[in-house]
Design a protein around this motif. Structure first.
Motif, mmCIF file in Angstrom:
data_model
loop_
_atom_site.group_PDB
_atom_site.id
_atom_site.type_symbol
_atom_site.label_atom_id
_atom_site.label_comp_id
_atom_site.label_asym_id
_atom_site.label_seq_id
_atom_site.Cartn_x
_atom_site.Cartn_y
_atom_site.Cartn_z
ATOM 1 N N LEU A 9 19.088 31.889 45.386
ATOM 2 C CA LEU A 9 17.957 32.547 44.732
ATOM 3 C C LEU A 9 17.861 32.145 43.265
ATOM 4 O O LEU A 9 16.772 31.880 42.752
ATOM 5 C CB LEU A 9 18.074 34.065 44.875
ATOM 6 C CG LEU A 9 16.922 34.898 44.295
ATOM 7 C CD1 LEU A 9 15.569 34.417 44.786
ATOM 8 C CD2 LEU A 9 17.122 36.378 44.638
ATOM 9 N N ALA A 10 19.005 32.064 42.581
ATOM 10 C CA ALA A 10 18.995 31.627 41.178
ATOM 11 C C ALA A 10 18.481 30.199 41.069
ATOM 12 O O ALA A 10 17.717 29.866 40.153
ATOM 13 C CB ALA A 10 20.405 31.734 40.587
ATOM 14 N N LEU A 11 18.867 29.356 42.001
ATOM 15 C CA LEU A 11 18.383 27.978 42.039
ATOM 16 C C LEU A 11 16.862 27.960 42.190
ATOM 17 O O LEU A 11 16.164 27.210 41.502
ATOM 18 C CB LEU A 11 19.035 27.230 43.209
ATOM 19 C CG LEU A 11 18.635 25.769 43.389
ATOM 20 C CD1 LEU A 11 19.495 24.875 42.504
ATOM 21 C CD2 LEU A 11 18.788 25.351 44.856
ATOM 22 N N ASP A 82 16.640 25.068 27.883
ATOM 23 C CA ASP A 82 17.258 23.744 28.032
ATOM 24 C C ASP A 82 18.548 23.838 28.833
ATOM 25 O O ASP A 82 18.826 22.995 29.694
ATOM 26 C CB ASP A 82 17.531 23.128 26.661
ATOM 27 C CG ASP A 82 16.249 22.732 25.932
ATOM 28 O OD1 ASP A 82 15.202 22.602 26.605
ATOM 29 O OD2 ASP A 82 16.296 22.563 24.698
ATOM 30 N N ALA A 83 19.334 24.885 28.554
ATOM 31 C CA ALA A 83 20.578 25.093 29.311
ATOM 32 C C ALA A 83 20.276 25.350 30.780
ATOM 33 O O ALA A 83 21.026 24.926 31.672
ATOM 34 C CB ALA A 83 21.364 26.258 28.723
ATOM 35 N N GLY A 84 19.159 26.013 31.042
ATOM 36 C CA GLY A 84 18.751 26.270 32.420
ATOM 37 C C GLY A 84 18.412 24.990 33.164
ATOM 38 O O GLY A 84 18.763 24.824 34.338
ATOM 39 N N ARG A 85 17.748 24.061 32.478
ATOM 40 C CA ARG A 85 17.408 22.774 33.108
ATOM 41 C C ARG A 85 18.676 21.981 33.439
ATOM 42 O O ARG A 85 18.784 21.379 34.511
ATOM 43 C CB ARG A 85 16.490 21.963 32.191
ATOM 44 C CG ARG A 85 15.106 22.562 32.034
ATOM 45 C CD ARG A 85 14.229 21.722 31.103
ATOM 46 N NE ARG A 85 12.977 22.397 30.830
ATOM 47 C CZ ARG A 85 11.910 22.353 31.625
ATOM 48 N NH1 ARG A 85 11.967 21.646 32.741
ATOM 49 N NH2 ARG A 85 10.808 23.005 31.312
ATOM 50 N N VAL A 86 19.622 21.985 32.522
ATOM 51 C CA VAL A 86 20.883 21.275 32.753
ATOM 52 C C VAL A 86 21.628 21.909 33.930
ATOM 53 O O VAL A 86 22.142 21.209 34.818
ATOM 54 C CB VAL A 86 21.755 21.291 31.482
ATOM 55 C CG1 VAL A 86 23.157 20.762 31.782
ATOM 56 C CG2 VAL A 86 21.097 20.476 30.382
ATOM 57 N N THR A 87 21.678 23.236 33.938
ATOM 58 C CA THR A 87 22.387 23.949 35.011
ATOM 59 C C THR A 87 21.716 23.725 36.357
ATOM 60 O O THR A 87 22.391 23.541 37.375
ATOM 61 C CB THR A 87 22.464 25.453 34.681
ATOM 62 O OG1 THR A 87 23.205 25.622 33.477
ATOM 63 C CG2 THR A 87 23.135 26.231 35.803
ATOM 64 N N ARG A 93 23.117 18.910 42.196
ATOM 65 C CA ARG A 93 24.069 17.841 42.514
ATOM 66 C C ARG A 93 25.266 18.400 43.284
ATOM 67 O O ARG A 93 25.726 17.804 44.263
ATOM 68 C CB ARG A 93 24.522 17.143 41.235
ATOM 69 C CG ARG A 93 23.487 16.164 40.680
ATOM 70 C CD ARG A 93 24.071 15.331 39.546
ATOM 71 N NE ARG A 93 24.217 16.118 38.326
ATOM 72 C CZ ARG A 93 23.305 16.175 37.355
ATOM 73 N NH1 ARG A 93 22.185 15.479 37.453
ATOM 74 N NH2 ARG A 93 23.522 16.900 36.281
ATOM 75 N N ALA A 94 25.768 19.553 42.854
ATOM 76 C CA ALA A 94 26.932 20.157 43.518
ATOM 77 C C ALA A 94 26.592 20.601 44.936
ATOM 78 O O ALA A 94 27.365 20.380 45.876
ATOM 79 C CB ALA A 94 27.440 21.344 42.697
ATOM 80 N N MET A 95 25.441 21.211 45.134
ATOM 81 C CA MET A 95 25.061 21.721 46.446
ATOM 82 C C MET A 95 24.765 20.587 47.426
ATOM 83 O O MET A 95 25.002 20.724 48.635
ATOM 84 C CB MET A 95 23.861 22.659 46.316
ATOM 85 C CG MET A 95 24.193 23.950 45.564
ATOM 86 S SD MET A 95 22.747 24.906 45.065
ATOM 87 C CE MET A 95 22.361 25.780 46.564
ATOM 88 N N LEU A 96 24.252 19.483 46.923
ATOM 89 C CA LEU A 96 23.981 18.333 47.781
ATOM 90 C C LEU A 96 25.250 17.574 48.143
ATOM 91 O O LEU A 96 25.383 17.058 49.258
ATOM 92 C CB LEU A 96 22.993 17.380 47.101
ATOM 93 C CG LEU A 96 21.543 17.865 46.980
ATOM 94 C CD1 LEU A 96 20.746 16.944 46.069
ATOM 95 C CD2 LEU A 96 20.887 17.957 48.363
#
Length: 200
Positions: A9-11, A82-87, A93-96
């Motif tokens: 959901l956060a994603l 900006d931190a949200g875009r990086v996260t 990448r981690a989930m894939l």
């Protein structure tokens, strides 16, 4: 400070906010309109609000504006930081790349199958086959519909779901066949199928 806690959901919230600032209700509606609620649980609006508040605390989302229309509750619009875009990119990448430990219900139910009689198990699994066949047909319709006006990129999660449902359906059909043909032995308890005999 601990790393922000990742969730589907956060994603989804971060992804919605890359398009434009929006309020929680709009995010929930967009997820439903785009049929992403097949992969993102937004059935409870409160969970959307709670996720947004957590993302605000983590600095991944910020308040863009707050407005109050006459006789309506205050509405807050949020934007991604900006931190949200990086996260968001890190999470994707981690989930894939890394399989997660997930605990779906079907494998759990299969692991305790001896607590039903063979007849009960066959009945329940046959009903599941019917429902999954309906789900498969619905996914086929969705994929065909989206393909008429959007690139394939926007339907790949439905393609994946279709493969998973199809694989499960084939497995369950084979399992039901084996149960009906009594190719799977069943433990007995007190002479009745449906439980393990105690160890000696």
């Amino acid at each position: 400070m601990s790393a922000p806690r990742r969730s589907v959901l956060a994603l989804a919230v971060l992804s919605m906010l890359t398009e434009e600032p929006m309020h929680a209700y709009r995010m929930q509606q967009l997820i439903k309109e785009r049929r992403k609620d097949d992969v993102v649980n937004v059935s409870q609006r409160n969970s959307v609000y709670q996720t947004i508040q957590r993302l605000v605390r983590d600095g991944l989302v910020a308040v863009a504006s707050t407005e109050r229309a006459e006789r309506r509750p205050e509405r807050t619009t949020y934007r991604i930081t900006d931190a949200g875009r990086v996260t968001l990119a890190d999470w994707l990448r981690a989930m894939l790349s890394t399989p997660a430990a997930e605990y779906p219900e079907l494998p759990a139910a299969l692991s305790f199958l001896p607590n039903l009689s063979p007849a009960d198990a066959v009945e329940a699994l046959t009903l599941r086959m019917t429902r999954q066949a309906e789900r498969l047909a619905a996914l086929d319709r969705e994929i065909a519909e989206v393909a008429r006006f959007l690139p394939r990129l926007f339907v790949i999660e439905a393609e994946y779901q279709r493969q998973v449902v199809d694989a499960e359906l084939r497995y369950v059909r084979g399992l039901v066949d084996d149960l009906r043909a009594e190719r799977i032995s069943w433990p007995f308890r007190d002479g009745v199928p449906g439980g393990f005999e105690p160890a000696d």
